[in-house]
Design a protein around this motif. Structure first.
Motif, PDB file in Angstrom:
ATOM      1  N   UNK A  63      52.492  33.740 -25.242  1.00 15.42           N
ATOM      2  CA  UNK A  63      52.637  34.102 -26.596  1.00 15.42           C
ATOM      3  C   UNK A  63      53.969  34.069 -27.414  1.00 15.42           C
ATOM      4  N   UNK A  64      54.862  34.357 -26.436  1.00 15.83           N
ATOM      5  CA  UNK A  64      56.367  34.315 -26.951  1.00 15.83           C
ATOM      6  C   UNK A  64      57.115  33.024 -26.444  1.00 15.83           C
ATOM      7  N   UNK A  65      56.661  32.537 -25.334  1.00 16.53           N
ATOM      8  CA  UNK A  65      57.208  31.360 -24.722  1.00 16.53           C
ATOM      9  C   UNK A  65      58.667  31.640 -24.302  1.00 16.53           C
ATOM     10  N   UNK A  66      58.741  33.108 -23.917  1.00 12.93           N
ATOM     11  CA  UNK A  66      59.891  33.538 -23.204  1.00 12.93           C
ATOM     12  C   UNK A  66      60.960  33.883 -24.203  1.00 12.93           C
ATOM     13  N   UNK A  67      60.690  34.317 -25.361  1.00  9.82           N
ATOM     14  CA  UNK A  67      61.356  34.611 -26.507  1.00  9.82           C
ATOM     15  C   UNK A  67      61.426  36.158 -26.601  1.00  9.82           C
ATOM     16  N   UNK A  68      60.602  36.847 -26.215  1.00 13.98           N
ATOM     17  CA  UNK A  68      60.148  38.177 -26.413  1.00 13.98           C
ATOM     18  C   UNK A  68      59.883  38.596 -27.716  1.00 13.98           C
ATOM     19  N   UNK A  69      59.568  37.614 -28.714  1.00 12.17           N
ATOM     20  CA  UNK A  69      59.288  37.990 -30.081  1.00 12.17           C
ATOM     21  C   UNK A  69      57.738  36.932 -30.093  1.00 12.17           C
ATOM     22  N   UNK A  70      56.732  37.540 -30.457  1.00  9.56           N
ATOM     23  CA  UNK A  70      55.450  36.614 -30.831  1.00  9.56           C
ATOM     24  C   UNK A  70      55.158  36.938 -32.410  1.00  9.56           C
ATOM     25  N   UNK A  71      54.230  36.055 -32.910  1.00  8.64           N
ATOM     26  CA  UNK A  71      54.079  36.086 -34.155  1.00  8.64           C
ATOM     27  C   UNK A  71      53.338  37.516 -34.626  1.00  8.64           C
ATOM     28  N   UNK A  72      53.481  38.159 -35.677  1.00  6.84           N
ATOM     29  CA  UNK A  72      52.808  39.350 -35.999  1.00  6.84           C
ATOM     30  C   UNK A  72      51.489  39.300 -36.075  1.00  6.84           C
ATOM     31  N   UNK A  73      50.802  40.105 -35.900  1.00  4.89           N
ATOM     32  CA  UNK A  73      49.073  40.027 -36.075  1.00  4.89           C
ATOM     33  C   UNK A  73      48.638  40.752 -37.103  1.00  4.89           C
TER      34      UNK A  73
END
Length: 97
Positions: A63-73
């Motif tokens: 979901x985050x590709x290793x960034x620790x942040x994902x798109x807001x649901x």
């Protein structure tokens, strides 16, 4: 040598002043348009990923590709609190006429 240092200093200060100006403009009127900011992500479109909330220190998932942040649901990553279009069908009751 001194004019080069002064030119670099003036350039740096002008870039900094421009960044402050753009930041103040964005705070007053976000690029989201006529729609308000999403309350879940505050208009960024990104929230903390579940892998960083529930992990033991390592971060990274699909979901985050290793960034620790994902798109807001809540807003789908757009950052705006625009309403979801819905079609409502109203049927007339079958009664004696």
């Amino acid at each position: 040598m001194v004019p080069i240092v002064l030119t670099q200093l003036a350039t740096g200060l002008s870039v900094l002043a421009g960044a402050v100006l753009v930041k103040s403009m964005m705070d007053q009127k976000p690029m989201a348009g006529p729609f308000p900011r999403c309350p879940s992500c505050n208009g960024t479109g990104r929230v903390s990923c579940l892998c960083s909330r529930w992990s033991d220190g390592d971060v990274g998932c699909r979901s985050c590709s290793g960034s620790g942040r994902m798109a807001c649901s809540s807003c789908g990553g757009s950052g705006t609190g625009r309403p979801i279009p819905a079609q409502i069908t109203v049927r007339r009751p079958n009664g004696p006429s």
